[in-house]
Scaffold this motif. Structure first.
Motif, mmCIF file in Angstrom:
data_model
loop_
_atom_site.group_PDB
_atom_site.id
_atom_site.type_symbol
_atom_site.label_atom_id
_atom_site.label_comp_id
_atom_site.label_asym_id
_atom_site.label_seq_id
_atom_site.Cartn_x
_atom_site.Cartn_y
_atom_site.Cartn_z
ATOM 1 N N GLU A 56 -26.911 61.297 -105.708
ATOM 2 C CA GLU A 56 -25.506 60.911 -105.685
ATOM 3 C C GLU A 56 -24.801 61.716 -104.597
ATOM 4 O O GLU A 56 -24.996 62.929 -104.478
ATOM 5 C CB GLU A 56 -24.854 61.170 -107.036
ATOM 6 C CG GLU A 56 -23.388 60.760 -107.080
ATOM 7 C CD GLU A 56 -22.719 61.042 -108.408
ATOM 8 O OE1 GLU A 56 -21.473 61.199 -108.418
ATOM 9 O OE2 GLU A 56 -23.436 61.125 -109.441
ATOM 10 N N PHE A 85 -26.292 57.085 -103.943
ATOM 11 C CA PHE A 85 -25.318 56.503 -104.858
ATOM 12 C C PHE A 85 -23.937 57.092 -104.572
ATOM 13 O O PHE A 85 -23.785 58.310 -104.428
ATOM 14 C CB PHE A 85 -25.712 56.789 -106.309
ATOM 15 C CG PHE A 85 -27.116 56.367 -106.644
ATOM 16 C CD1 PHE A 85 -27.496 55.034 -106.586
ATOM 17 C CD2 PHE A 85 -28.079 57.305 -106.999
ATOM 18 C CE1 PHE A 85 -28.790 54.635 -106.877
ATOM 19 C CE2 PHE A 85 -29.378 56.922 -107.301
ATOM 20 C CZ PHE A 85 -29.733 55.587 -107.234
ATOM 21 N N PHE A 271 -30.435 54.079 -112.104
ATOM 22 C CA PHE A 271 -28.997 54.270 -111.914
ATOM 23 C C PHE A 271 -28.219 53.396 -112.880
ATOM 24 O O PHE A 271 -28.436 52.182 -112.962
ATOM 25 C CB PHE A 271 -28.608 53.920 -110.477
ATOM 26 C CG PHE A 271 -27.191 54.240 -110.128
ATOM 27 C CD1 PHE A 271 -26.735 55.549 -110.129
ATOM 28 C CD2 PHE A 271 -26.300 53.236 -109.774
ATOM 29 C CE1 PHE A 271 -25.428 55.858 -109.788
ATOM 30 C CE2 PHE A 271 -24.995 53.528 -109.441
ATOM 31 C CZ PHE A 271 -24.551 54.844 -109.446
ATOM 32 N N TRP A 273 -24.757 51.818 -113.634
ATOM 33 C CA TRP A 273 -23.614 51.424 -112.819
ATOM 34 C C TRP A 273 -22.288 51.566 -113.557
ATOM 35 O O TRP A 273 -22.214 51.386 -114.773
ATOM 36 C CB TRP A 273 -23.748 49.968 -112.392
ATOM 37 C CG TRP A 273 -24.898 49.669 -111.494
ATOM 38 C CD1 TRP A 273 -26.139 49.233 -111.867
ATOM 39 C CD2 TRP A 273 -24.915 49.758 -110.074
ATOM 40 N NE1 TRP A 273 -26.932 49.042 -110.759
ATOM 41 C CE2 TRP A 273 -26.208 49.362 -109.648
ATOM 42 C CE3 TRP A 273 -23.973 50.131 -109.115
ATOM 43 C CZ2 TRP A 273 -26.566 49.319 -108.307
ATOM 44 C CZ3 TRP A 273 -24.335 50.097 -107.776
ATOM 45 C CH2 TRP A 273 -25.617 49.700 -107.383
ATOM 46 N N ASP A 277 -19.091 51.169 -107.987
ATOM 47 C CA ASP A 277 -20.168 52.017 -107.470
ATOM 48 C C ASP A 277 -20.934 51.290 -106.365
ATOM 49 O O ASP A 277 -21.077 50.058 -106.379
ATOM 50 C CB ASP A 277 -21.146 52.397 -108.579
ATOM 51 C CG ASP A 277 -20.570 53.384 -109.571
ATOM 52 O OD1 ASP A 277 -19.492 53.947 -109.298
ATOM 53 O OD2 ASP A 277 -21.192 53.576 -110.635
ATOM 54 N N ALA A 279 -24.632 51.509 -104.003
ATOM 55 C CA ALA A 279 -25.949 52.079 -103.721
ATOM 56 C C ALA A 279 -26.369 51.649 -102.320
ATOM 57 O O ALA A 279 -26.170 50.495 -101.927
ATOM 58 C CB ALA A 279 -26.981 51.608 -104.746
#
Length: 313
Positions: A56, A85, A271, A273, A277, A279
């Protein structure tokens, strides 16, 4: 096997499991290429989400142009972590495209639903939609002569439960192949075709006009990453149909073994969500799997893909 001892003989009964499986034991989990040292990041915080894959990025907005130095550091993070992320970005389609375009020409895909422009793909999974193109381990568009370099995905609507996405590190997958398997696949090529991945969901009349647009292509079974030099396993369940020069039975058996490597949890990151967000993943180095466990709730996402280069061994 007979164990000799001072007491009664103990005999271990004969047992056999099928050949060609994957077994427990230590795995090589190397995140960086050999010889590359860890370096701190100067412009943002990196919070690891997995041992070799997934981080992240905090303290960075994607809504504005990055500039050369910041773009270079984000690219280094992408190469080192393979998927990044960014929480709560809430980008417009234009901002999402502008961010992705900093890595190259954008890609269009006539096989998928279009968003606000031809280079934005929209995945709108409502209560009545078919569960297509998601819950299988794959790399994007490997049926192209130049498969995507990477992709930027943003979730606009997230189900109350489920709908995660997983990524697998295909450098780790290659590193952990037995040497005898590496000897078989290093230098080998495989055929990739769009039809297997889409014929499960589209009628023939939808696909026939695209056969000449996307003829079958051959790529190395093991490709070399053009920026890191890492060796990467480059076959997937959706689009790889056979290994060149092998009879069908041998090819199918080896491909089943190779595609199973993405299923190893040690090579994965998952991940969960939240709306807005983003990616950003390296399609050359990863495979991904969108978990289809959220029906009947909607899940709405938009993706922008960046055109890549021709894979080489």
């Amino acid at each position: 096997m007979t164990v000799m001892s001072a007491g009664p003989q103990i005999t271990l009964r004969e047992a056999r499991v099928p050949e060609g499986g994957m077994y427990e034991g230590a795995r090589v989990l190397r995140r960086l290429p050999e010889g590359r040292e860890e370096r701190p990041y100067e412009h943002f915080e990196v919070v690891p989400q997995g041992r070799t894959i997934g981080a992240e990025i905090r303290g960075l907005s994607l809504a504005r142009p990055l500039g050369d130095a910041l773009r270079e550091e984000v690219n280094r993070a992408l190469l080192e972590w393979k998927v990044l992320f960014f929480r709560g970005q809430r980008l417009t389609s234009v901002q999402q495209r502008d961010f992705a375009r900093q890595w190259g020409e954008l890609e269009t895909n006539p096989l998928l639903a279009q968003g606000s422009s031809e280079d934005v793909v929209r995945f709108d999974k409502g209560s009545g939609s078919a569960p297509t193109f998601e819950n299988v381990w794959h790399a994007d568009v490997t049926f192209r002569e130049r498969p995507a370099l990477g992709a930027v995905l943003q979730l606009h609507e997230v189900p109350p439960l489920g709908g995660d996405t997983m990524w697998a590190d295909m450098a780790a997958a290659y590193d952990n192949l037995p040497q005898e398997v590496k000897d078989r696949v290093d230098g080998a090529t495989a055929v990739h075709d769009f039809i297997p991945g889409f014929a499960r969901f589209y009628p023939p009349e939808r696909l026939v006009p695209l056969q000449d647009v996307f003829p079958p292509v051959e790529h190395p079974v093991v490709r070399t990453h053009p920026e890191t030099g890492r060796r990467l396993l480059f076959v997937n369940t959706s689009f790889t149909t056979r290994i060149t020069g092998m009879d069908r039975e041998e090819s199918d058996r080896l491909l089943r073994y190779l595609t199973q490597q993405a299923h190893v949890p040690e090579y994965q990151v998952r991940f969960q969500w939240q709306p807005g967000d983003v990616a950003f993943w390296d399609n050359r180095a990863t495979q991904h799997y969108a978990v289809n466990d959220y029906a009947p709730h909607p899940r709405v996402a938009e993706r922008v893909a960046i055109a890549g280069d021709r894979p080489y061994a």
